[in-house]
Design a protein around this motif. Structure first.
Motif, mmCIF file in Angstrom:
data_model
loop_
_atom_site.group_PDB
_atom_site.id
_atom_site.type_symbol
_atom_site.label_atom_id
_atom_site.label_comp_id
_atom_site.label_asym_id
_atom_site.label_seq_id
_atom_site.Cartn_x
_atom_site.Cartn_y
_atom_site.Cartn_z
ATOM 1 N N ILE A 22 42.231 41.417 46.789
ATOM 2 C CA ILE A 22 43.668 41.281 46.520
ATOM 3 C C ILE A 22 44.450 42.411 47.193
ATOM 4 C CG2 ILE A 22 45.403 41.387 44.678
ATOM 5 C CD1 ILE A 22 43.278 39.824 42.960
ATOM 6 N N LYS A 23 43.943 43.615 47.101
ATOM 7 C CA LYS A 23 44.619 44.751 47.743
ATOM 8 C C LYS A 23 44.672 44.583 49.260
ATOM 9 C CE LYS A 23 43.520 48.122 44.207
ATOM 10 N NZ LYS A 23 42.680 49.267 43.841
ATOM 11 N N GLU A 24 43.553 44.153 49.846
ATOM 12 C CA GLU A 24 43.505 43.990 51.302
ATOM 13 C C GLU A 24 44.404 42.840 51.762
ATOM 14 O OE1 GLU A 24 42.178 46.051 53.571
ATOM 15 O OE2 GLU A 24 41.678 47.325 51.864
ATOM 16 N N LEU A 25 44.455 41.763 50.990
ATOM 17 C CA LEU A 25 45.351 40.657 51.330
ATOM 18 C C LEU A 25 46.800 41.139 51.366
ATOM 19 C CD1 LEU A 25 43.756 37.800 49.218
ATOM 20 C CD2 LEU A 25 44.042 37.770 51.715
ATOM 21 N N GLN A 26 47.170 41.915 50.357
ATOM 22 C CA GLN A 26 48.543 42.425 50.289
ATOM 23 C C GLN A 26 48.837 43.354 51.468
ATOM 24 O OE1 GLN A 26 48.357 43.974 46.286
ATOM 25 N NE2 GLN A 26 49.173 42.077 45.419
ATOM 26 N N LYS A 27 47.875 44.200 51.826
ATOM 27 C CA LYS A 27 48.066 45.103 52.957
ATOM 28 C C LYS A 27 48.292 44.340 54.263
ATOM 29 C CE LYS A 27 45.147 48.911 51.345
ATOM 30 N NZ LYS A 27 43.869 49.616 51.612
ATOM 31 N N LYS A 28 47.678 43.171 54.381
ATOM 32 C CA LYS A 28 47.782 42.368 55.602
ATOM 33 C C LYS A 28 48.933 41.370 55.540
ATOM 34 C CE LYS A 28 44.252 43.873 58.024
ATOM 35 N NZ LYS A 28 44.425 44.450 59.351
ATOM 36 N N GLY A 29 49.768 41.458 54.512
ATOM 37 C CA GLY A 29 50.967 40.641 54.468
ATOM 38 C C GLY A 29 50.817 39.272 53.822
ATOM 39 N N PHE A 30 49.780 39.091 53.013
ATOM 40 C CA PHE A 30 49.581 37.806 52.351
ATOM 41 C C PHE A 30 50.106 37.846 50.924
ATOM 42 C CE2 PHE A 30 46.400 37.678 55.676
ATOM 43 C CZ PHE A 30 46.504 36.380 56.131
ATOM 44 N N ASP A 31 50.648 36.729 50.508
ATOM 45 C CA ASP A 31 51.033 36.530 49.110
ATOM 46 C C ASP A 31 50.049 35.551 48.494
ATOM 47 O OD1 ASP A 31 53.701 37.903 48.614
ATOM 48 O OD2 ASP A 31 54.126 36.789 50.460
ATOM 49 N N ILE A 32 49.712 35.788 47.234
ATOM 50 C CA ILE A 32 48.866 34.847 46.499
ATOM 51 C C ILE A 32 49.816 33.858 45.828
ATOM 52 C CG2 ILE A 32 47.207 34.543 44.621
ATOM 53 C CD1 ILE A 32 46.257 37.431 45.284
ATOM 54 N N LEU A 33 49.736 32.620 46.254
ATOM 55 C CA LEU A 33 50.640 31.597 45.745
ATOM 56 C C LEU A 33 50.100 30.933 44.482
ATOM 57 C CD1 LEU A 33 51.706 29.971 49.113
ATOM 58 C CD2 LEU A 33 52.769 31.865 47.877
ATOM 59 N N SER A 34 48.772 30.837 44.391
ATOM 60 C CA SER A 34 48.168 30.270 43.193
ATOM 61 C C SER A 34 46.697 30.642 43.150
ATOM 62 C CB SER A 34 48.323 28.742 43.154
ATOM 63 O OG SER A 34 47.596 28.145 44.199
ATOM 64 N N SER A 35 46.119 30.424 41.988
ATOM 65 C CA SER A 35 44.685 30.643 41.829
ATOM 66 C C SER A 35 44.142 29.586 40.887
ATOM 67 C CB SER A 35 44.393 32.046 41.299
ATOM 68 O OG SER A 35 44.894 32.184 39.993
ATOM 69 N N CYS A 36 42.885 29.271 41.071
ATOM 70 C CA CYS A 36 42.242 28.280 40.220
ATOM 71 C C CYS A 36 40.829 28.757 39.889
ATOM 72 C CB CYS A 36 42.181 26.940 40.935
ATOM 73 S SG CYS A 36 41.389 25.654 39.956
ATOM 74 N N LYS A 37 40.568 28.891 38.601
ATOM 75 C CA LYS A 37 39.226 29.221 38.151
ATOM 76 C C LYS A 37 38.477 27.901 37.995
ATOM 77 C CE LYS A 37 40.788 33.312 35.707
ATOM 78 N NZ LYS A 37 40.998 33.945 34.401
ATOM 79 N N ILE A 38 37.728 27.556 39.029
ATOM 80 C CA ILE A 38 37.040 26.266 39.060
ATOM 81 C C ILE A 38 36.067 26.137 37.897
ATOM 82 C CG2 ILE A 38 35.359 24.900 40.383
ATOM 83 C CD1 ILE A 38 38.182 24.730 41.481
ATOM 84 N N ASN A 39 35.341 27.204 37.592
ATOM 85 C CA ASN A 39 34.375 27.141 36.493
ATOM 86 C C ASN A 39 35.066 26.823 35.170
ATOM 87 O OD1 ASN A 39 35.291 29.879 37.184
ATOM 88 N ND2 ASN A 39 34.155 30.545 35.389
ATOM 89 N N LYS A 40 36.242 27.379 34.944
ATOM 90 C CA LYS A 40 37.006 27.108 33.720
ATOM 91 C C LYS A 40 37.484 25.655 33.700
ATOM 92 C CE LYS A 40 41.043 28.626 31.106
ATOM 93 N NZ LYS A 40 42.254 29.432 31.129
ATOM 94 N N ALA A 41 37.979 25.182 34.834
ATOM 95 C CA ALA A 41 38.451 23.794 34.923
ATOM 96 C C ALA A 41 37.303 22.819 34.684
ATOM 97 C CB ALA A 41 39.088 23.548 36.291
ATOM 98 N N PHE A 42 36.142 23.092 35.258
ATOM 99 C CA PHE A 42 34.983 22.223 35.036
ATOM 100 C C PHE A 42 34.583 22.202 33.564
ATOM 101 C CE2 PHE A 42 33.030 22.591 39.587
ATOM 102 C CZ PHE A 42 34.002 21.745 40.082
#
Length: 152
Positions: A22-42
């Protein structure tokens, strides 16, 4: 792994590498638009147990804006997905390789942006791999929460 992804394996825990990602994504200019915990959904929907598996949908918004201005249907492959999961005692991060989709889209005006995103993803994974032990020590020292608020 098929040609459509970029993969890196880590010796440190899921939570530790996720925090670093998450820190590296932010440093490179990315925004996290959404997340999905697949294991929880299953578990909740199918009643099945599945190992930890998180999908982050991310975008570099300035590049996404430019891409959509050039190709309005580009939203079909936006945002870029990153999977974080556990496998055989390791944590795995796999990112989409946006360059692999450019032949499908057939719009040469998008190739440069895809190459930029691919380069950034590779740099992020390389940085995390080089620094995985340091990231783990830093997280222990600062006792950060397990999940960043963007993926909670």
């Amino acid at each position: 792994m098929a040609k459509y992804g970029i993969v890196q394996y880590f010796e440190v825990s899921f939570d530790v590498i996720l925090s670093g990602l998450i820190k590296e994504l932010q440093k490179k200019g990315f925004d996290i638009l959404s997340s999905c915990k697949i294991n929880k959904a299953f578990r909740e929907t199918l009643g099945v147990k599945y190992g930890r598996y998180l999908i982050l949908s991310v975008a570099n918004l300035p590049l996404a804006y430019k891409a959509l201005k050039k190709e309005e249907h580009f939203g079909l492959v936006l945002p870029c997905n990153i999977a974080v999961f556990e496998k055989e005692g390791k944590t795995v991060i796999s990112t989409i390789n946006p360059s692999s989709f450019m032949h499908i889209i057939d719009n040469e005006h998008l190739n440069e942006g895809a190459a930029i995103i691919e380069k950034k993803f590779r740099e992020i994974l390389d940085t995390l791999k080089r620094n995985e032990k340091k990231i783990a020590k830093e997280q222990l020292r600062t006792r950060q929460p397990k999940l960043h608020k963007a993926v909670a």
